[in-house]
Scaffold this motif. Structure first.
Motif, PDB file in Angstrom:
ATOM      1  N   LYS A  77       0.858  -1.184   0.000  1.00 44.72           N
ATOM      2  CA  LYS A  77       0.000   0.000   0.000  1.00 44.72           C
ATOM      3  C   LYS A  77       0.890   1.228   0.000  1.00 44.72           C
ATOM      4  CE  LYS A  77      -3.013  -2.667   2.801  1.00 44.72           C
ATOM      5  NZ  LYS A  77      -2.760  -3.244   4.070  1.00 44.72           N
ATOM      6  N   ASP A  78       1.017   1.854  -1.153  1.00 51.54           N
ATOM      7  CA  ASP A  78       1.896   3.021  -1.207  1.00 51.54           C
ATOM      8  C   ASP A  78       1.272   4.204  -1.926  1.00 51.54           C
ATOM      9  OD1 ASP A  78       1.968   2.005  -3.740  1.00 51.54           O
ATOM     10  OD2 ASP A  78       4.133   1.808  -3.844  1.00 51.54           O
ATOM     11  N   ALA A  79      -0.032   4.146  -2.155  1.00 52.02           N
ATOM     12  CA  ALA A  79      -0.715   5.267  -2.791  1.00 52.02           C
ATOM     13  C   ALA A  79      -1.806   5.768  -1.846  1.00 52.02           C
ATOM     14  CB  ALA A  79      -1.341   4.835  -4.115  1.00 52.02           C
ATOM     15  N   GLY A  80      -2.041   7.054  -1.903  1.00 47.16           N
ATOM     16  CA  GLY A  80      -3.067   7.635  -1.057  1.00 47.16           C
ATOM     17  C   GLY A  80      -4.133   8.310  -1.899  1.00 47.16           C
ATOM     18  N   PRO A 113     -11.206  -1.282  10.468  1.00 42.86           N
ATOM     19  CA  PRO A 113     -10.632  -0.001  10.057  1.00 42.86           C
ATOM     20  C   PRO A 113     -11.347   0.572   8.833  1.00 42.86           C
ATOM     21  CG  PRO A 113      -8.891  -1.645  10.360  1.00 42.86           C
ATOM     22  CD  PRO A 113     -10.211  -2.371  10.416  1.00 42.86           C
ATOM     23  N   ALA A 114     -11.559   1.867   8.844  1.00 45.38           N
ATOM     24  CA  ALA A 114     -12.228   2.540   7.731  1.00 45.38           C
ATOM     25  C   ALA A 114     -11.482   2.298   6.412  1.00 45.38           C
ATOM     26  CB  ALA A 114     -12.353   4.031   8.018  1.00 45.38           C
ATOM     27  N   LEU A 171     -13.000   0.766   2.852  1.00 46.88           N
ATOM     28  CA  LEU A 171     -12.894   1.481   1.573  1.00 46.88           C
ATOM     29  C   LEU A 171     -12.141   0.661   0.533  1.00 46.88           C
ATOM     30  CD1 LEU A 171     -12.286   5.080   2.903  1.00 46.88           C
ATOM     31  CD2 LEU A 171     -14.347   4.192   1.809  1.00 46.88           C
ATOM     32  N   ARG A 172     -11.049   0.012   0.937  1.00 49.95           N
ATOM     33  CA  ARG A 172     -10.296  -0.830  -0.012  1.00 49.95           C
ATOM     34  C   ARG A 172     -11.165  -1.965  -0.538  1.00 49.95           C
ATOM     35  NH1 ARG A 172      -6.003   0.063   3.574  1.00 49.95           N
ATOM     36  NH2 ARG A 172      -6.463  -1.876   4.662  1.00 49.95           N
ATOM     37  N   LYS A 230     -12.234  -2.581  -4.441  1.00 53.97           N
ATOM     38  CA  LYS A 230     -11.935  -3.826  -5.152  1.00 53.97           C
ATOM     39  C   LYS A 230     -13.212  -4.434  -5.735  1.00 53.97           C
ATOM     40  CE  LYS A 230      -7.909  -4.969  -2.371  1.00 53.97           C
ATOM     41  NZ  LYS A 230      -7.372  -5.854  -1.311  1.00 53.97           N
ATOM     42  N   ASP A 231     -14.280  -4.480  -4.928  1.00 57.98           N
ATOM     43  CA  ASP A 231     -15.547  -5.027  -5.406  1.00 57.98           C
ATOM     44  C   ASP A 231     -16.116  -4.190  -6.546  1.00 57.98           C
ATOM     45  OD1 ASP A 231     -15.417  -7.068  -3.547  1.00 57.98           O
ATOM     46  OD2 ASP A 231     -16.822  -6.124  -2.143  1.00 57.98           O
ATOM     47  N   PHE A 232     -16.021  -2.881  -6.433  1.00 56.72           N
ATOM     48  CA  PHE A 232     -16.532  -1.985  -7.469  1.00 56.72           C
ATOM     49  C   PHE A 232     -15.787  -2.204  -8.784  1.00 56.72           C
ATOM     50  CE2 PHE A 232     -16.678   2.102  -9.714  1.00 56.72           C
ATOM     51  CZ  PHE A 232     -18.048   2.272  -9.806  1.00 56.72           C
ATOM     52  N   VAL A 233     -14.475  -2.303  -8.718  1.00 59.88           N
ATOM     53  CA  VAL A 233     -13.669  -2.519  -9.926  1.00 59.88           C
ATOM     54  C   VAL A 233     -14.020  -3.857 -10.565  1.00 59.88           C
ATOM     55  CG1 VAL A 233     -11.313  -2.919 -10.754  1.00 59.88           C
ATOM     56  CG2 VAL A 233     -11.789  -1.005  -9.214  1.00 59.88           C
ATOM     57  N   LYS A 234     -14.174  -4.908  -9.751  1.00 57.61           N
ATOM     58  CA  LYS A 234     -14.579  -6.210 -10.291  1.00 57.61           C
ATOM     59  C   LYS A 234     -15.930  -6.117 -10.973  1.00 57.61           C
ATOM     60  CE  LYS A 234     -12.491  -9.195  -6.895  1.00 57.61           C
ATOM     61  NZ  LYS A 234     -12.771 -10.201  -5.859  1.00 57.61           N
ATOM     62  N   HIS A 235     -16.858  -5.444 -10.328  1.00 52.00           N
ATOM     63  CA  HIS A 235     -18.210  -5.298 -10.879  1.00 52.00           C
ATOM     64  C   HIS A 235     -18.173  -4.567 -12.223  1.00 52.00           C
ATOM     65  CE1 HIS A 235     -22.516  -4.574 -11.054  1.00 52.00           C
ATOM     66  NE2 HIS A 235     -22.255  -3.311 -11.254  1.00 52.00           N
ATOM     67  N   VAL A 236     -17.431  -3.502 -12.292  1.00 54.47           N
ATOM     68  CA  VAL A 236     -17.348  -2.730 -13.542  1.00 54.47           C
ATOM     69  C   VAL A 236     -16.655  -3.549 -14.618  1.00 54.47           C
ATOM     70  CG1 VAL A 236     -16.314  -0.692 -14.609  1.00 54.47           C
ATOM     71  CG2 VAL A 236     -17.471  -0.487 -12.406  1.00 54.47           C
TER      72      VAL A 236
END
Length: 61
Positions: free
Chosen positions: A2-5, A28-29, A33-34, A38-44
């Motif tokens: 994890k190196d991007a914000g 953890p929030a 969000l992660r 991930k689920d959103f990207v898979k769905h799209v």
């Protein structure tokens, strides 16, 4: 790794409600969000797969 914000703007009420829900679930929030992302990207990607195949077929034929 994890190196991007990411920085987002949202209503304070939404942030507070989200943080409270995460606290209630003891998660953890950032993890929530992660997982959502991930689920959103898979769905799209899944929803667009047939379109990608159609474009390739038309381009080849």
């Amino acid at each position: 790794m994890k190196d991007a914000g990411m920085r987002i703007r949202l209503e304070p009420e939404l942030r507070d409600a989200f943080m409270s829900a995460c606290h209630q679930k003891d998660v953890p929030a950032a993890q929530v969000l992660r997982e959502f992302m991930k689920d959103f990207v898979k769905h799209v990607d899944t929803a667009q797969s047939p379109k990608k195949l159609q474009k390739k077929s038309k381009a080849q034929g």
